[in-house]
Design an enzyme around this catalytic site. Structure first.
Site, PDB file in Angstrom:
ATOM      1  N   LYS A  23     -14.357 -53.066 -40.044  1.00 15.23           N
ATOM      2  CA  LYS A  23     -14.911 -52.005 -39.201  1.00 15.23           C
ATOM      3  C   LYS A  23     -15.878 -51.106 -39.970  1.00 15.23           C
ATOM      4  CE  LYS A  23     -11.024 -50.053 -38.060  1.00 15.23           C
ATOM      5  NZ  LYS A  23     -10.121 -50.867 -38.911  1.00 15.23           N
ATOM      6  N   ARG A  98      -7.017 -44.213 -32.406  1.00 19.43           N
ATOM      7  CA  ARG A  98      -5.991 -45.152 -32.860  1.00 19.43           C
ATOM      8  C   ARG A  98      -4.778 -45.172 -31.939  1.00 19.43           C
ATOM      9  NH1 ARG A  98      -5.758 -45.087 -39.493  1.00 19.43           N
ATOM     10  NH2 ARG A  98      -7.779 -46.101 -39.807  1.00 19.43           N
ATOM     11  N   ARG A 135      -8.809 -55.502 -52.142  1.00 21.78           N
ATOM     12  CA  ARG A 135      -9.883 -54.531 -51.929  1.00 21.78           C
ATOM     13  C   ARG A 135      -9.838 -53.422 -52.980  1.00 21.78           C
ATOM     14  NH1 ARG A 135     -10.616 -51.680 -46.100  1.00 21.78           N
ATOM     15  NH2 ARG A 135      -8.711 -50.591 -46.678  1.00 21.78           N
ATOM     16  N   ARG A 163      -6.661 -48.994 -53.837  1.00 22.64           N
ATOM     17  CA  ARG A 163      -6.116 -47.882 -53.060  1.00 22.64           C
ATOM     18  C   ARG A 163      -4.593 -47.915 -53.056  1.00 22.64           C
ATOM     19  NH1 ARG A 163      -9.059 -47.170 -47.280  1.00 22.64           N
ATOM     20  NH2 ARG A 163      -6.898 -47.240 -46.630  1.00 22.64           N
ATOM     21  N   ARG A 174       1.213 -51.224 -42.684  1.00 24.85           N
ATOM     22  CA  ARG A 174       0.056 -50.728 -41.934  1.00 24.85           C
ATOM     23  C   ARG A 174      -0.277 -51.653 -40.766  1.00 24.85           C
ATOM     24  NH1 ARG A 174      -4.560 -50.258 -46.124  1.00 24.85           N
ATOM     25  NH2 ARG A 174      -5.757 -49.340 -44.414  1.00 24.85           N
TER      26      ARG A 174
END
Length: 228
Positions: A23, A98, A135, A163, A174
């Site tokens: 996104k 969301r 990532r 992260r 998540r």
């Protein structure tokens, strides 16, 4: 109160999809090519965390556990951002809404702003887990690392890091949170002629072409007076 667009073209886009679906990348590209701001609620929240504001401290505890920040905080943040002058001619939203509660609030914000185009990025779960677990982000500006960035951020030169919320266990949590709380948005939006699902499990340039085509189709329908 929404910002009146006047003679501006209505380019109001929501990017939907699970974490790791791409996104942010596609929202950034749309922002550049359509000359409207990319509004990432994740970026806004991370700035608040770094600044140690009350919202930031609350958000950090929630995000570190892999959960979503509450509707009231998110709605207030987005309302404030959309009322700024640079969003007068449109926006690309990444990370909001969301929940269905947030979506209904966004519909209220859209009065006098033109149609809302909703693009839903679809990627298989195993691909999402692999993407998220590998990532990296810039520890200074928070940018997600491009493949060609080896040790430093290509934007500000800051060091790259993994992260906290991209660890395997938190990634899976998540995705569960997304399925439980965010996927109902697809049902909320799917009957609208401005809703399109896009296969995000392809090279970024191919996905970008599909995103552009879907947006142009929706804008064209609005110009022909199709109910949106």
């Amino acid at each position: 109160m929404g910002v009146h667009q006047g003679d501006c073209p209505a380019i109001n886009v929501v990017m939907l999809g699970p974490p790791g679906a791409g996104k942010g990348t596609q929202a950034e590209r749309l922002s550049r090519t359509r000359n409207v701001p990319k509004i990432s609620t994740g970026d806004i929240l991370r700035e608040a965390v770094q600044a140690c504001t009350d919202v930031g401290r609350t958000a950090k505890e929630t995000m570190d556990a892999g959960n979503l920040v509450g509707d009231d905080i998110m709605i207030a943040i987005v309302q404030d951002r959309l009322d700024r002058p640079d969003a007068r001619c449109g926006f690309v939203l990444d990370g909001f809404p969301r929940t269905v509660v947030q979506a209904t609030a966004l519909d209220r914000m859209m009065v006098n702003r033109g149609p809302l185009v909703v693009l839903n990025m679809v990627v298989p779960e195993d691909v999402l887990v692999r993407r998220l677990a590998t990532r990296r982000i810039c520890s200074k500006c928070g940018s997600i690392a491009a493949p060609e960035w080896t040790t430093a951020c290509g934007k500000c030169g800051g060091p790259l890091m993994t992260r906290v919320d991209d660890g395997i266990d938190i990634v899976r949590e998540r995705l569960k949170v997304y399925q439980r709380q965010t996927k109902p948005l697809v049902e909320y939006y799917s009957k609208r002629p401005t809703f399109t699902s896009i296969d995000g499990n392809r090279p970024p340039d191919v996905v970008t072409a599909a995103v552009d085509a879907a947006l142009d189709a929706a804008i064209g329908a609005a110009g022909r007076g199709v109910a949106l």
